[in-house]
Design an enzyme around this catalytic site. Structure first.
Site, PDB file in Angstrom:
ATOM      1  N   THR A  13      -7.644 -40.330  -3.953  1.00 55.93           N
ATOM      2  CA  THR A  13      -7.705 -38.643  -5.359  1.00 55.93           C
ATOM      3  C   THR A  13      -8.036 -39.411  -6.731  1.00 55.93           C
ATOM      4  O   THR A  13      -8.947 -38.906  -6.996  1.00 55.93           O
ATOM      5  CB  THR A  13      -6.858 -37.893  -4.828  1.00 55.93           C
ATOM      6  OG1 THR A  13      -6.637 -37.653  -3.298  1.00 55.93           O
ATOM      7  CG2 THR A  13      -7.168 -36.582  -5.552  1.00 55.93           C
ATOM      8  N   VAL A 130       2.908 -37.849 -14.105  1.00 58.83           N
ATOM      9  CA  VAL A 130       4.207 -36.153 -13.823  1.00 58.83           C
ATOM     10  C   VAL A 130       3.470 -34.863 -14.250  1.00 58.83           C
ATOM     11  O   VAL A 130       2.542 -35.430 -15.349  1.00 58.83           O
ATOM     12  CB  VAL A 130       4.970 -36.639 -15.457  1.00 58.83           C
ATOM     13  CG1 VAL A 130       6.316 -35.181 -15.116  1.00 58.83           C
ATOM     14  CG2 VAL A 130       6.471 -37.641 -14.945  1.00 58.83           C
ATOM     15  N   GLY A 185      -6.338 -32.964  -1.366  1.00 61.69           N
ATOM     16  CA  GLY A 185      -6.452 -33.778  -1.982  1.00 61.69           C
ATOM     17  C   GLY A 185      -5.171 -33.780  -3.196  1.00 61.69           C
ATOM     18  O   GLY A 185      -4.488 -34.396  -3.929  1.00 61.69           O
ATOM     19  N   LYS A 203       9.419 -37.654 -10.789  1.00 61.27           N
ATOM     20  CA  LYS A 203       9.245 -37.588 -12.052  1.00 61.27           C
ATOM     21  C   LYS A 203      10.075 -36.626 -12.476  1.00 61.27           C
ATOM     22  O   LYS A 203      10.199 -36.893 -13.963  1.00 61.27           O
ATOM     23  CB  LYS A 203       8.119 -35.739 -11.427  1.00 61.27           C
ATOM     24  CG  LYS A 203       6.614 -36.445 -11.025  1.00 61.27           C
ATOM     25  CD  LYS A 203       5.676 -35.047 -10.192  1.00 61.27           C
ATOM     26  CE  LYS A 203       4.530 -35.827  -9.924  1.00 61.27           C
ATOM     27  NZ  LYS A 203       4.199 -34.780  -8.535  1.00 61.27           N
TER      28      LYS A 203
HETATM   29  N1  HSE Z   1       1.250 -34.814  -4.715  1.00 62.58           N
HETATM   30  C1  HSE Z   1       1.912 -34.670  -5.635  1.00 62.58           C
HETATM   31  C2  HSE Z   1       2.280 -33.327  -6.303  1.00 62.58           C
HETATM   32  C3  HSE Z   1       0.556 -35.352  -6.592  1.00 62.58           C
HETATM   33  O1  HSE Z   1       1.866 -32.152  -4.927  1.00 62.58           O
HETATM   34  O2  HSE Z   1       2.254 -32.518  -7.401  1.00 62.58           O
HETATM   35  C4  HSE Z   1       0.555 -35.192  -7.797  1.00 62.58           C
HETATM   36  O3  HSE Z   1       1.925 -35.865  -8.773  1.00 62.58           O
END
Ligand code: HSE
Length: 436
Positions: A13, A130, A185, A203
């Site tokens: 992605t 993040v 994605g 994060k």
């Molecule tokens: N899977 C993560 C989210 C992707 O949905 O925030 C971005 O870090």
């Protein structure tokens, strides 16, 4: 004009988004960084039909990119922490600069990788790790450098926010919305980390490191996922004037740091309560600037690739004019990071939402409120739903006043031992934040 050559590892992605941005905006990027920034090599196990790689050298072995003497900057977009850790380590040891979007890698191995990069005098950047497209890393590391930060809080998982929003606003089922988040994605390859809060915790510890000058510690945050939030809780929260958001909270508390990720009731009028869908928001409270809130897409191909390309543009500008990037990866050189104690979970004070099912008979409410008052816990609001036709049970929802978590734990044990209480008490935290 100096030149900087880029190799991208991973064509999922985010990788395909980076290729698409380079294909569309190569001239703009060059102009912005006053350097000849070229994407020269892509490492990916397979092609991605969402991007055109015909202008670039493509290898099936991602380590070919690291071994390519032409490549100055390795962009790690594969995810995971095993091959990615080896790849980034080898790239740094080969004297190459690294850009990554990998929050798990930075949260878990960031201390060792940052130290390695500092010793090798190469740049390690991770803006995309993040909050997707929100440039919060640069803001904390550079723009707010003259502030003492007291807290950072935010919605930092796009998938989780998309799921909670669609459940609350459209009444859709958890599984149905998760499947859509995967198709769009937003979700991780294995969405477990999106749902159980691990992704947001990764994060959060990165944000906390930058905000408070502490080393990275992937396990530092008390973490709860969105899987415990039911449509019933979303409805009750709405009735009480709240929205439920999955928040990451990092606060300075005296000389200790409070780090938490959990579903949270937020007053519906707060700006962050209206951040819906895949959007993320990060609030920073700092002494000079006051409160700022950054909002934007927290996941998805182009928004996340935008942050990767922002890092690359920065490096293009800096490294074609100076041999080393003078910006410390974590805001200060890693030997100046100072470990601070964590506030124990039991000691955190806060307001709580409690939901329970009880027998519908006289005196039950007095028993429940009696337990709370014995423990010194005041009640802010109370809702009792009439029993469903033919049922002898009612649902009761209580909002407490501020109480220390350990004290609430004891009260819940007492409540759950009451014969009138069916099953366990559901509990969610409530955050009002200071009014801006
Ligand atoms: N899977 C993560 C989210 C992707 O949905 O925030 C971005 O870090």
């Amino acid at each position: 004009m100096g030149s900087l050559k880029i190799g991208v590892c991973g064509l999922g992605t985010v990788g395909s988004g980076v290729v698409n941005i380079f294909n569309a905006h190569h001239g703009l990027i060059q102009q912005r960084c006053d350097a000849d920034l070229q994407l020269v090599h892509i490492g990916a196990r397979r092609d991605n039909p969402n991007c055109d790689t015909s202008s670039y050298r493509v290898s099936r072995d991602v380590f070919d990119v690291v071994r390519d003497p032409d490549v100055d900057v390795v962009v790690e977009l594969m995810g995971g922490t095993t091959v990615a850790r080896d790849l980034v380590t080898q790239a740094i040891e080969a004297g190459k600069h690294v850009v990554t979007a990998n929050k798990a890698l930075i949260a878990e191995y960031g201390n060792e990788l940052v130290a390695l990069a500092e010793r090798a005098q190469v740049a390690l950047r991770f803006e995309a790790a993040v909050a997707g497209g929100i440039p919060i890393i640069k803001v904390l590391r550079e723009s707010l450098a003259a502030n003492v930060v007291s807290g950072v809080a935010g919605i930092i998982n796009g998938t989780g926010n998309f799921i909670l929003t669609e459940m609350a606003n459209a009444g859709r089922s958890f599984d149905d919305v998760l499947a859509e988040a995967q198709a769009l994605g937003y979700a991780e390859a294995d969405p477990t980390f999106d749902i159980d809060g691990t992704d947001a915790a990764h994060k959060l510890v990165i944000l906390a490191s930058l905000a408070f000058g502490i080393p990275l510690d992937a396990d530092a945050a008390v973490t709860e996922g969105i899987d415990k939030v039911t449509p019933e809780d979303l409805e009750f929260a709405n009735e009480l004037g709240f929205c439920v958001k999955h928040l990451g909270i990092a606060r300075r508390n005296g000389n200790a740091i409070d780090l938490r990720v959990h579903p949270t009731l937020i007053p519906a009028h707060r700006q962050i309560a209206r951040v819906d869908g895949v959007l993320n928001a990060v609030m920073v409270e700092a002494d000079a600037v006051g409160e700022i809130v950054l909002t934007g897409p927290g996941a998805g191909s182009l928004p996340t690739a935008s942050s990767v390309c922002g890092d690359l543009t920065d490096l293009g500008r800096v490294l074609t004019h100076s041999k080393v990037d003078p910006t410390p990866t974590l805001g200060v050189p890693c030997d100046q990071l100072k470990r601070l104690p964590l506030v124990p979970r039991d000691a955190v004070k806060g307001v709580w939402y409690l939901r329970m099912v009880v027998e519908d008979r006289p005196g039950v409410m007095a028993e429940i409120t009696g337990v709370l008052s014995e423990r010194g816990i005041s009640i802010e609001s109370l809702i009792q739903r009439p029993p469903a036709a033919g049922s002898s049970h009612v649902t009761v929802v209580i909002l407490t006043d501020a109480v220390v978590c350990g004290q609430l734990d004891s009260a819940i044990i007492d409540m759950e031992s009451l014969p009138a209480l069916m099953g366990s008490v559901v509990r969610l935290r409530v955050e009002s934040f200071k009014e801006a």
